[in-house]
Design an enzyme around this catalytic site. Structure first.
Site, PDB file in Angstrom:
ATOM      1  N   GLY A  15      27.887  35.341  54.480  1.00  0.00           N
ATOM      2  CA  GLY A  15      29.298  34.492  54.115  1.00  0.00           C
ATOM      3  C   GLY A  15      29.003  35.333  52.913  1.00  0.00           C
ATOM      4  NE  ARG A  78      31.528  38.774  63.642  1.00  0.00           N
ATOM      5  CZ  ARG A  78      32.212  39.481  63.639  1.00  0.00           C
ATOM      6  NH1 ARG A  78      33.549  39.874  64.909  1.00  0.00           N
ATOM      7  NH2 ARG A  78      33.078  41.061  63.990  1.00  0.00           N
ATOM      8  CG  ASP A 119      18.266  28.910  56.709  1.00  0.00           C
ATOM      9  OD1 ASP A 119      17.171  28.609  55.706  1.00  0.00           O
ATOM     10  OD2 ASP A 119      18.405  29.116  57.854  1.00  0.00           O
ATOM     11  CB  THR A 141      23.722  30.174  50.310  1.00  0.00           C
ATOM     12  OG1 THR A 141      24.597  28.535  50.442  1.00  0.00           O
ATOM     13  CG2 THR A 141      22.631  29.819  49.906  1.00  0.00           C
ATOM     14  CG  ASP A 143      27.312  26.062  51.116  1.00  0.00           C
ATOM     15  OD1 ASP A 143      28.444  25.775  51.026  1.00  0.00           O
ATOM     16  OD2 ASP A 143      27.389  26.270  52.251  1.00  0.00           O
ATOM     17  CG  ASP A 145      22.559  25.623  52.564  1.00  0.00           C
ATOM     18  OD1 ASP A 145      22.355  26.415  51.762  1.00  0.00           O
ATOM     19  OD2 ASP A 145      23.111  24.789  53.170  1.00  0.00           O
ATOM     20  N   GLY A 186      30.291  23.191  52.424  1.00  0.00           N
ATOM     21  CA  GLY A 186      29.248  22.116  51.774  1.00  0.00           C
ATOM     22  C   GLY A 186      28.885  21.341  53.283  1.00  0.00           C
ATOM     23  NE  ARG A 187      30.630  24.641  58.100  1.00  0.00           N
ATOM     24  CZ  ARG A 187      30.730  25.886  58.676  1.00  0.00           C
ATOM     25  NH1 ARG A 187      29.560  26.464  59.909  1.00  0.00           N
ATOM     26  NH2 ARG A 187      32.044  26.748  58.646  1.00  0.00           N
ATOM     27  CB  VAL A 289      40.606  29.946  46.543  1.00  0.00           C
ATOM     28  CG1 VAL A 289      40.357  30.295  45.568  1.00  0.00           C
ATOM     29  CG2 VAL A 289      41.554  30.621  47.745  1.00  0.00           C
ATOM     30  CD  GLN A 290      35.237  26.111  48.370  1.00  0.00           C
ATOM     31  OE1 GLN A 290      34.004  24.903  47.712  1.00  0.00           O
ATOM     32  NE2 GLN A 290      36.079  25.749  49.134  1.00  0.00           N
TER      33      GLN A 290
END
Lengths: 364, 364, 364, 364
Positions: A15, A78, A119, A141, A143, A145, A186-187, A289-290
């Protein structure tokens, strides 16, 4: 070893993330200026590696991109060369195209490959490393994480974007005596929600690591209202989980992965909070937007350091490694340690404790 | 006349809007410094007027609020004194409480009332004027859909917020070859979508004033992709209408008014665009982020001018009027002219023409 | 021990710094919510301590200040209770007023004192600690030159402000083929210049830790021009030193400390660069703009953690200590270790090396 | 007429200004998309016109520049073809090179020339028009001092930059009880100082149009301090004039035009204010930061409209005209009316009156 490396490749995978261009720029400049290398840019991540879409990089090409969001190399989230989607006779099948990638790299004389990714992309990089490709990773990332590094680039920018949104929602919540909900990314880890929630003065933060009890959230908001604070700001990570209700919420989250579907958890919790508190509630879903926009100063510095250190690592032969921040140093750590397990917020850690000390509820 | 006015009231009504505090500050300072008046702040809009919740304003109270979003007086966008919701024996009924308001104003000796609000609040102000209350209006709405003034305060701030979001989405769209959709406010008028779309370099802008043909939108995005621009940015006003499909879309929009429901039209169009173009699509719904935050420099200036001019108008006895910008002047115009009809984007006007000239499609 | 502490004081000392209010808020909230303490705010730093100007703090008083620059408690950067300036018969003399401070604290029943300040204020705090006052420090300085902590709060905000200025100067430099100089704060340490220079894409960074050779700076700028980059961005810390020319430059810097005098070193180097390169040169002196404004998200989080941890430290009896970030933890470290020696940029460290790798000259 | 125009040229002249790229983009896109013209970019303003440095423009070249500061065409603010500086035998002489320009335009088949510039560049444009060159002007200046248009592009961005600086200075001034001075651009007109001062909550604004009495400024600041507002924010246009002291101040201003010299008037007034009030004073000189950076949303829209309308004007044969905003319309007005006289702030106008109503002193 150093003397033998003449040409390196660089790709961005996964991403979008603020700071990608800053890393690319640092890789290209360090390679050319410090080590006199050639640099090949691989277009659209692993898709370009499979299909041999590459172009030589120059200092000219990376001029003026330090502060720009996105990636001039393009990216997809992907394409996995080890499980590459191919349409055959109307059927989607998956094939291993890794040998094709290796062949592409060899034919072009690429002696080192810098993979900038999260990751997923770094796991692919590790697989290539195991097949003999000289890979060095850069941890990306929003995130945050990823294990093995204090922080990933892009995270500070995402937190800043979410905090700005909270600043805006704050004044509106206060003027209208409303509950304002902000759903952030943030999943699996609640870092963006936690950091932006603390920075943006949230009253409630809901994250995957701390399953919440909706009744406690309602109580917290009502208690505030009784003390005259007739509004509340709630930050929700998209992967937040209700206590004992994981299954239901998970399903909702799963839907929110669907490209254009919106507002799984934020909307769901918003409706419940409106019911239990009787207060008007509004939901904003920040979405992509993030991921965009100019990186913060901190992310530009970190990205520059990462990119430069990645080329150093290539020249030192530290393949199968990823550059990582261990404040105040950048080190090279084995990719094996970095991938596979998400770094999560410690529910008993200092930041959560400080957040609770200033009155933030996690619904636990 | 001037000599007789001793005390004025001020209230903010309707939805939150950047610049409300700047207007309040200018009203209070102008009244006290220039005219030596007393100022009474009416809390939570017309709710406070009905229930006599008011407090004296001082320069101290408005110090440091110029740049702050929200309204220190509070606001609601529900309470209409002429049709005031009352719960009686479990039933919601509507009563006329306007006499109670007039009595409250008289008892407190308020000789002039500054109503800061949009079409709804100004219409209520006009009704009070007709009943003999000396009302002056200040035109507020982020939507910019008020007639009789070049521009309302709050609009520039909302456009700026939406433009910043578009800047962020741009880099991500480009890196990923995606369609990025931003749904912005604007049920009856597309000003925010039009202005932020032009400022943010959108490729498609869909607004209520120009019903769109989805096939043309798809064609436009595909044509871009064929020319190598493999991404598109689409800005959609929440009230955008599909040609010949108004009924369906209207229903969707109606739902999106529901407090916590999200993403009617943005999500709906996103799914269709993904299908017809085959490109990945992502949707962001900015929501109330557009209403909050620090006003832009331009809005602070306009708000200060409006607030100050409103007190001038009170002292000149221009009741039943609203201050309005007729560049470069602030004038007082009859409220009667200002309310009732929304100012809409002219589909054949200069801005739409310029937008089309730089390649933006409106789907028409 | 914990049970005995009932009331703590908090003061802010030294120059203004983004995040001060966030620390104050966290101190007050943590003390009240977590430990049920009373909190006394000491006004205008040590001046208020000497003169007993204090007021009780409540959660109400710290509501809404998280994102605001400045300090609601006020600050001075002159008053040292151990050497307090007093005017007597037209003469300025210095007296030790520390006993008066101690008496003030005792009389008010203050069991713990949180001193938020830089090297100067923390040194005073250490002296009070040695006299038996239970002091805990919080490391504040936009300059980031405090030892014993990874980073001080305020630094990220100052870097961000300087980076934004560089982003703006960049486009102008490029359009006009000019040298643009930005003088930033940093008398003894070049952190702001180094970080903002890397983040803002500077071509030259001049800092106190790396004495520069003006001829090399000129060569670098000319070499860029020859390669078609006909502009250069130069960031100069106010304490930058020319090789072998320290005396002269020092004198210039000394002048720039004078309240309203401006542009010692930036202007001086600008004139020389214009002469040696023949390129038009413009100078901006950011000045106190670097000290103000809303703190960044990162600084708000750090400030919140510091403030909360300071109260924890008080309750744990860690007097004579300062809270410090040792990523990822906040620890309490002896004040003795923290004060007295400025943390400087390592000329051979990783960040300078990375900066050189991407083509930045330090004039060495 | 329209049918005969096949190729137009575009150049940017004078000082850098946010929005230049947005105008260029709109000119290129409108010319190509709407009228199927060729567009020639003239490099570095009139320097490129004299020396025939030009290149064809494509939509590709203007992609992604809407939000970027600066000008991709480059600019100078020295070169006047009618009085072109030439070095001959060590002597600087001035020659008329306008025929050379005309010849260059003819040889390249340029049928229309869009000149984007301020008073200087537009005056040159007018001279060319008188010699038969089909010129259309676009009004550019951050100073907003061009007659015949409501507003120039770039002004809103400069005001926004100055306002952000004031927001930052505000918190610092308040925390330290200081006078903070911000010197902004504006030699002949005080628009930036006036607008940013009102938007940034200044206490004193000094502009060329209203000669000030320093004693009155001191009185105002002291009166504030006596009422408990122990700080003041002063915005000074570089061309501000002391009553009866024009000669002295003028000299100072003249010096500040010198490339690297800084802080003429801001520093001078700062020293005087410090003396007369006894309050610590700090000065910031924003300098070229005001000219750079991403244009505001408003400036991007205005620039896009101007650029597009300029091509429309070319096609309509409105040579010798300049596009101008007469809210809400863009019109073409004769260059003759637009140049030569600076548009100044009306000392008795509405904005100054509103500023005074909210307590701002102009020192008069």
């Amino acid at each position: 070893m150093e003397g033998q490396i003449k040409r390196i490749g660089v790709l961005t995978g996964g991403g979008d993330c603020p700071g990608l261009n800053a890393v690319i720029r640092a890789v290209v400049k360090t390679a050319i200026r410090r080590y006199n290398l050639e640099v090949i840019g691989i277009i659209d991540g692993f898709y370009g590696l499979v299909n041999d879409i590459m172009e030589p990089m120059t200092e000219e090409k990376v001029a003026g991109i330090l502060h720009r969001g996105g990636t001039i190399l393009g990216t997809t989230n992907r394409d996995n060369p080890f499980r590459y989607a191919v349409e055959k006779e109307g059927q989607l099948t998956f094939e291993d195209r890794s040998e094709q990638c290796i062949e592409n790299l060899r034919r072009r004389g690429i002696d080192g490959l810098v993979v900038i990714g999260g990751d997923g992309s770094l796991s692919i990089g590790l697989e290539f490393h195991k097949k003999g490709i000289p890979v060095v990773g850069v941890p990306k990332t929003i995130d945050n994480d990823l294990s093995a590094t204090d922080v990933t680039f892009g995270f500070d920018s995402a937190v800043t974007t979410a905090t700005e949104a909270l600043d805006r929602l704050h004044t509106t919540a206060e003027s209208h005596h409303r509950i304002m909900i902000l759903e952030v990314m943030g999943r699996y880890a609640g870092w963006i929600a936690l950091y932006s929630g603390v920075a943006g003065g949230a009253d409630v933060i809901l994250i995957p690591e701390i399953p919440f009890d909706l009744a406690k959230v309602c109580d917290h908001i009502r208690a505030r209202a009784e003390k005259g604070r007739k509004f509340s700001i709630v930050v929700i990570a998209e992967g937040a989980k209700e206590m004992g209700g994981e299954m239901v919420v998970q399903k909702m989250v799963a839907q929110s992965h669907d490209p254009v579907r919106l507002g799984g958890i934020g909307q769901s919790i918003g409706q419940k909070l409106e019911m239990c508190t009787g207060m008007e509630t509004r939901v904003t879903v920040l979405g992509h937007v993030q991921r965009g926009g100019s990186p913060t100063a901190q992310d530009r510095i970190l990205s520059t350091r990462y990119g430069s250190a990645a080329v150093d690592a290539v020249m030192e032969g530290k393949f199968g490694h990823m550059v990582a921040l261990r404040t105040p140093k950048i080190l090279a750590v084995p990719l094996q340690e970095a991938v596979g397990t998400a770094k999560q917020v410690n529910p008993d850690g200092q930041i959560v404790k400080a957040a609770k000390s200033v009155g933030i509820s996690f619904g636990d």
